[in-house]
Design a protein around this motif. Structure first.
Motif, PDB file in Angstrom:
ATOM      1  N   LYS A   1       0.727  -1.086  -0.020  1.00 29.66           N
ATOM      2  CA  LYS A   1       0.102  -0.098   0.001  1.00 29.66           C
ATOM      3  C   LYS A   1       0.880   1.174  -0.006  1.00 29.66           C
ATOM      4  O   LYS A   1       0.496   2.023  -0.627  1.00 29.66           O
ATOM      5  CB  LYS A   1      -1.157   0.017   1.244  1.00 29.66           C
ATOM      6  CG  LYS A   1      -1.758   1.023   1.167  1.00 29.66           C
ATOM      7  CD  LYS A   1      -2.839   0.998   2.528  1.00 29.66           C
ATOM      8  CE  LYS A   1      -3.821   2.246   2.572  1.00 29.66           C
ATOM      9  NZ  LYS A   1      -4.596   1.985   3.826  1.00 29.66           N
ATOM     10  N   GLU A   2       1.690   1.286   0.606  1.00 28.79           N
ATOM     11  CA  GLU A   2       2.847   2.399   0.804  1.00 28.79           C
ATOM     12  C   GLU A   2       3.499   2.700  -0.476  1.00 28.79           C
ATOM     13  O   GLU A   2       3.538   3.770  -1.094  1.00 28.79           O
ATOM     14  CB  GLU A   2       3.690   2.213   1.967  1.00 28.79           C
ATOM     15  CG  GLU A   2       3.076   2.246   3.342  1.00 28.79           C
ATOM     16  CD  GLU A   2       4.074   1.919   4.470  1.00 28.79           C
ATOM     17  OE1 GLU A   2       3.838   2.185   5.735  1.00 28.79           O
ATOM     18  OE2 GLU A   2       5.111   1.118   4.209  1.00 28.79           O
ATOM     19  N   TYR A   3       4.090   1.303  -1.164  1.00 34.25           N
ATOM     20  CA  TYR A   3       4.529   1.763  -2.381  1.00 34.25           C
ATOM     21  C   TYR A   3       3.648   2.240  -3.524  1.00 34.25           C
ATOM     22  O   TYR A   3       4.157   3.125  -4.190  1.00 34.25           O
ATOM     23  CB  TYR A   3       5.116   0.337  -2.915  1.00 34.25           C
ATOM     24  CG  TYR A   3       5.742   0.286  -4.247  1.00 34.25           C
ATOM     25  CD1 TYR A   3       7.156   0.649  -4.494  1.00 34.25           C
ATOM     26  CD2 TYR A   3       5.014  -0.016  -5.222  1.00 34.25           C
ATOM     27  CE1 TYR A   3       7.918   0.520  -5.677  1.00 34.25           C
ATOM     28  CE2 TYR A   3       5.536  -0.133  -6.526  1.00 34.25           C
ATOM     29  CZ  TYR A   3       7.124   0.359  -6.754  1.00 34.25           C
ATOM     30  OH  TYR A   3       7.431   0.215  -7.937  1.00 34.25           O
ATOM     31  N   LEU A   4       2.597   1.804  -3.454  1.00 27.20           N
ATOM     32  CA  LEU A   4       1.470   2.264  -4.369  1.00 27.20           C
ATOM     33  C   LEU A   4       1.181   3.722  -4.364  1.00 27.20           C
ATOM     34  O   LEU A   4       1.294   4.501  -5.333  1.00 27.20           O
ATOM     35  CB  LEU A   4       0.294   1.239  -4.444  1.00 27.20           C
ATOM     36  CG  LEU A   4       0.325  -0.011  -4.895  1.00 27.20           C
ATOM     37  CD1 LEU A   4      -0.734  -0.847  -4.578  1.00 27.20           C
ATOM     38  CD2 LEU A   4       0.726  -0.092  -6.484  1.00 27.20           C
ATOM     39  N   GLU A   5       1.220   4.180  -2.956  1.00 30.60           N
ATOM     40  CA  GLU A   5       0.694   5.491  -2.709  1.00 30.60           C
ATOM     41  C   GLU A   5       1.963   6.395  -3.273  1.00 30.60           C
ATOM     42  O   GLU A   5       1.685   7.516  -3.754  1.00 30.60           O
ATOM     43  CB  GLU A   5       0.488   5.600  -1.298  1.00 30.60           C
ATOM     44  CG  GLU A   5       0.205   7.026  -0.859  1.00 30.60           C
ATOM     45  CD  GLU A   5      -1.028   7.607  -1.252  1.00 30.60           C
ATOM     46  OE1 GLU A   5      -1.305   8.841  -1.456  1.00 30.60           O
ATOM     47  OE2 GLU A   5      -2.154   6.463  -1.656  1.00 30.60           O
ATOM     48  N   GLU A   6       3.207   5.990  -3.099  1.00 30.22           N
ATOM     49  CA  GLU A   6       4.276   6.570  -3.132  1.00 30.22           C
ATOM     50  C   GLU A   6       4.584   6.974  -4.774  1.00 30.22           C
ATOM     51  O   GLU A   6       5.144   8.082  -5.402  1.00 30.22           O
ATOM     52  CB  GLU A   6       5.745   6.130  -2.552  1.00 30.22           C
ATOM     53  CG  GLU A   6       5.884   6.391  -1.240  1.00 30.22           C
ATOM     54  CD  GLU A   6       7.056   5.758  -0.528  1.00 30.22           C
ATOM     55  OE1 GLU A   6       7.980   5.802  -1.427  1.00 30.22           O
ATOM     56  OE2 GLU A   6       7.241   5.690   0.579  1.00 30.22           O
ATOM     57  N   ASN A   7       4.259   5.834  -5.355  1.00 32.65           N
ATOM     58  CA  ASN A   7       4.769   5.832  -7.232  1.00 32.65           C
ATOM     59  C   ASN A   7       3.257   6.125  -7.857  1.00 32.65           C
ATOM     60  O   ASN A   7       3.319   5.785  -9.072  1.00 32.65           O
ATOM     61  CB  ASN A   7       5.139   4.855  -7.307  1.00 32.65           C
ATOM     62  CG  ASN A   7       6.461   4.443  -6.654  1.00 32.65           C
ATOM     63  OD1 ASN A   7       7.763   5.031  -7.203  1.00 32.65           O
ATOM     64  ND2 ASN A   7       6.598   3.874  -5.610  1.00 32.65           N
ATOM     65  N   LYS A   8       2.282   6.582  -7.297  1.00 35.45           N
ATOM     66  CA  LYS A   8       0.863   6.591  -7.889  1.00 35.45           C
ATOM     67  C   LYS A   8       1.067   7.612  -9.145  1.00 35.45           C
ATOM     68  O   LYS A   8       0.674   7.457 -10.361  1.00 35.45           O
ATOM     69  CB  LYS A   8      -0.124   6.783  -7.215  1.00 35.45           C
ATOM     70  CG  LYS A   8      -0.281   8.271  -6.423  1.00 35.45           C
ATOM     71  CD  LYS A   8      -1.420   8.413  -5.698  1.00 35.45           C
ATOM     72  CE  LYS A   8      -1.585   9.635  -4.901  1.00 35.45           C
ATOM     73  NZ  LYS A   8      -2.927   9.775  -4.152  1.00 35.45           N
ATOM     74  N   GLU A   9       1.763   8.473  -9.176  1.00 37.20           N
ATOM     75  CA  GLU A   9       1.933   9.543 -10.229  1.00 37.20           C
ATOM     76  C   GLU A   9       2.742   9.123 -11.029  1.00 37.20           C
ATOM     77  O   GLU A   9       2.721   9.634 -12.258  1.00 37.20           O
ATOM     78  CB  GLU A   9       2.351  10.816  -9.482  1.00 37.20           C
ATOM     79  CG  GLU A   9       1.548  11.560  -8.347  1.00 37.20           C
ATOM     80  CD  GLU A   9       1.815  13.037  -8.079  1.00 37.20           C
ATOM     81  OE1 GLU A   9       3.053  13.346  -8.523  1.00 37.20           O
ATOM     82  OE2 GLU A   9       0.977  13.568  -7.287  1.00 37.20           O
ATOM     83  N   LYS A  10       3.820   8.239 -10.719  1.00 33.21           N
ATOM     84  CA  LYS A  10       4.908   7.826 -11.820  1.00 33.21           C
ATOM     85  C   LYS A  10       4.268   6.580 -12.612  1.00 33.21           C
ATOM     86  O   LYS A  10       4.679   6.357 -13.948  1.00 33.21           O
ATOM     87  CB  LYS A  10       5.968   7.360 -11.020  1.00 33.21           C
ATOM     88  CG  LYS A  10       6.785   8.695 -10.395  1.00 33.21           C
ATOM     89  CD  LYS A  10       7.929   8.243  -9.451  1.00 33.21           C
ATOM     90  CE  LYS A  10       8.605   9.377  -8.714  1.00 33.21           C
ATOM     91  NZ  LYS A  10       9.543   8.616  -7.802  1.00 33.21           N
ATOM     92  N   HIS A  11       3.754   5.782 -12.107  1.00 36.35           N
ATOM     93  CA  HIS A  11       3.289   4.757 -12.553  1.00 36.35           C
ATOM     94  C   HIS A  11       2.289   4.000 -11.686  1.00 36.35           C
ATOM     95  O   HIS A  11       2.234   2.935 -11.066  1.00 36.35           O
ATOM     96  CB  HIS A  11       4.345   3.293 -13.049  1.00 36.35           C
ATOM     97  CG  HIS A  11       5.244   3.321 -11.689  1.00 36.35           C
ATOM     98  ND1 HIS A  11       4.999   2.645 -10.508  1.00 36.35           N
ATOM     99  CD2 HIS A  11       6.448   3.840 -11.630  1.00 36.35           C
ATOM    100  CE1 HIS A  11       6.066   2.462  -9.882  1.00 36.35           C
ATOM    101  NE2 HIS A  11       7.053   3.360 -10.318  1.00 36.35           N
TER     102      HIS A  11
END
Length: 617
Positions: A406-416
């Motif tokens: 969940k933390e990974y997806l939140e951090e990278n949602k604007e990039k991919h």
């Protein structure tokens, strides 16, 4: 008392429980049964003493002594428990499958309730002696004052003989005259091994003696630990006790990572300790051992009907008096209590992991490398377990820190958005990692042997989330925007490499990458790679090209070497251009995976030719 003879009575109403529930698979189990009977006799006496119905002897040392005599061919089991009268011998010994323990419980039920400390429930334990003995003799004297000692003998048929005995101390001696084909049980070391296997934690002290040795008498120390750690309350146990118990039981000199102490009295009786061992390598995860006990009597290792299969990767002891000592696995599969016990164990393990994550996050992170294969296997095998711990599953980032999905997806949602990039081999995929870091991108390290299955499992659970290995796709962040003026160059590059590339490359693409140092790179289709890896894991299929990895060659038009190649006149330098193009492909392949022997041979040959060209400059 007059000497008399008679026939053993078979209770037909008890034959079916015998057939269905009392099936010995191991010959040595008779030792467990006879020692357990001796412990039961002592437990009964102690209970009667507590009720004031039996005399208490001062400083009495209750024990079971096993005596080996190779010269006489005998194996004896002696206890100083409740003993039996002649009437009780006829009742409990002569009537097969009539349980003395059940009769005792029934008689005193109003005073003591349903006693979980009495082991025998079927009345057949004694008869296991005939698996190894050609003749069995019982000498017994009851605790009841004025009782006469009795000798009972039987050669394994339906005939028995009862006569007076010269035994003058309360208790029972069972003497086995060992058959010729069972002489191994006259070896002291063999008997010791069996006792330690089945009876290491029985509640009564057990001693072993060899009657043929000059120094007679019991061992100075009992063979068993009468108060195993799982019987204590968790609050009364120290970390050192947990570690010492683990090393003693499982012969592992390494400290366990952590443990779970089970202590349940309702709605069923369950005690035990499950340990998470420290692994030297992942293969050790297949060597778990969970020992199942019934009232401190060893039943078996790794009974997956009671202990969920994925928990068998752990090491531990489970003591559950609610389960019979000998029972078929088909019975366990249908028993509702067994299912409740299994689910409770899963819940306690999940609760421990969640508590560790929330309150000892640093330790949890440090343990992850060792416990991840257990957790991931548990999720794959038990969706209920996954639902309980899905929010504490962590992944290591490229910088070494740990993060949840969940933390990974939140951090990278604007990039991919909803795409998870990962690496499986940090050394082999170092070139890709370098490019990711330069573009300020992050990826997760998935180097567990189960990860290929686990990411597919996560994709089925997390809607819209897809996993892509770092060499399967190029994020837009890694690219420069191509201008129209590069279109002709791109077409020329594509035609150049498409004509000479081989090595299983399916497609050639030209991109303008931010990193100008890399002339070319290999991308492998995520789905084709997963299918190829799955095929290898399950033995592979001998069907050519069915599960080959689909490779794409990405040629970087921002690289000066590539630009230079487009400027060389192909018709005048065709051989040199082909050599350089193939060499660039070799390097791209080498950065993606280990080369096969044939590929490595070609690479070395081309390297030598490239060096020769350099020397001509």
């Amino acid at each position: 008392m007059e000497k008399n003879k008679g026939n053993i009575s078979i209770h037909t109403e008890n034959i079916f429980p015998i057939i269905k529930k009392w099936l010995y698979s191991d010959k040595d189990i008779f030792i467990r049964e006879l020692i357990s009977n001796g412990c039961d006799a002592i437990s009964k006496l102690k209970r009667l003493q507590s009720l004031g119905e039996a005399k208490i002897e001062e400083n009495e040392n209750y024990k079971v002594v096993v005596s080996v005599n190779k010269e006489n061919g005998t194996l004896k089991f002696t206890d100083n428990g409740i003993g039996m009268t002649e009437e009780e011998v006829k009742k409990y010994i002569n009537q097969v499958a009539f349980s003395g323990a059940e009769d005792f419980i029934s008689k005193y039920k109003e005073k003591i309730g349903e006693d979980k400390d009495i082991i025998g429930h079927f009345g057949l334990g004694f008869y296991s002696a005939f698996m190894v003995a050609k003749r069995v003799q019982i000498d017994t004297l009851s605790y009841i004052e004025g009782s006469e000692a009795v000798t009972w003998t039987c050669d394994g048929g339906t005939e028995y003989e009862i006569s007076p005995s010269n035994k003058n101390e309360r208790g029972t001696i069972i003497t086995l005259f060992i058959d010729e084909d069972s002489k191994e049980f006259l070896d002291e070391y063999k008997v010791r091994e069996v006792i330690q296997k089945y009876c290491s934690f029985l509640p009564t002290e057990i001693y072993l003696e060899d009657e043929c040795k000059e120094e007679k008498g019991e061992d100075k120390k009992p063979l068993n630990d009468t108060t195993p750690l799982w019987m204590k309350s968790p609050k009364d146990c120290t970390d050192e006790e947990y570690k010492d118990f683990y090393k003693k039981v499982f012969l592992d000199f390494n400290d366990p990572l952590f443990w779970i102490h089970l202590n349940v009295d309702y709605p069923f009786n369950l005690k035990g300790i499950l340990y998470f061992p420290k692994l030297k390598h992942e293969l050790e995860a297949t060597e778990g051992q969970v020992k199942l006990y019934n009232n401190q009597v060893f039943v078996a290792d790794n009974i997956k009907e009671v202990i969920p299969e994925f928990l068998l990767l752990l090491k531990g002891t489970i003591d559950c008096p609610d389960l019979p000592l000998n029972v078929s696995r088909s019975f366990l599969q249908k028993d509702r209590d067994v299912l409740k016990i299994s689910k409770h164990i899963v819940k306690k393990v999940a609760d421990k992991l969640v508590n560790l994550y929330k309150n000892e996050r640093e330790n949890f992170n440090n343990f992850w490398k060792d416990i991840q294969i257990f957790i991931k296997y548990g999720c794959l095998r038990d969706e209920g377990f996954y639902e309980k711990i899905k929010d504490i599953i962590i992944f290591r980032r490229l910088n070494g820190e740990y993060i949840t999905l969940k933390e990974y997806l939140e951090e990278n949602k604007e990039k991919h958005e909803n795409k998870v990039f990962y690496v499986t081999d940090e050394k082999q995929q170092s070139q890709y990692i370098k490019m990711f870091k330069e573009a300020n991108l992050d990826a997760l390290v998935l180097d567990c042997s189960l990860d290929n299955h686990f990411i597919s499992f996560l994709e089925s659970k997390e809607t819209g989330v897809t996993f892509a290995r770092i060499d399967s796709d190029i994020s837009d962040t890694l690219k420069n925007n191509d201008s129209e003026e590069l279109e002709d160059i791109n077409n020329k590059i594509k035609d150049l490499f498409k004509e000479i590339s081989s090595n299983g490359i399916k497609e050639v693409k030209v991109e303008s990458l931010r990193n100008s140092d890399t002339p070319a790179m290999i991308l492998v289709s995520e789905q084709s790679r997963r299918m190829a890896e799955m095929s290898k894991m399950f033995g592979g299929m001998d069907i050519p090209n069915m599960f080959n990895e689909e490779k794409t060659l990405i040629v970087n038009n921002n690289n000066p070497i590539i630009r230079k190649l487009t400027q060389i006149k192909l018709d005048e330098n065709k051989e040199k251009v082909e050599l350089m193009c193939n060499y660039i492909v070799d390097i791209a392949l080498l950065s993606n995976k280990e080369l096969s022997p044939e590929e490595m041979d070609n690479f070395i040959n081309r390297s030598n030719k490239v060096l020769s060209l350099a020397m001509e400059l």
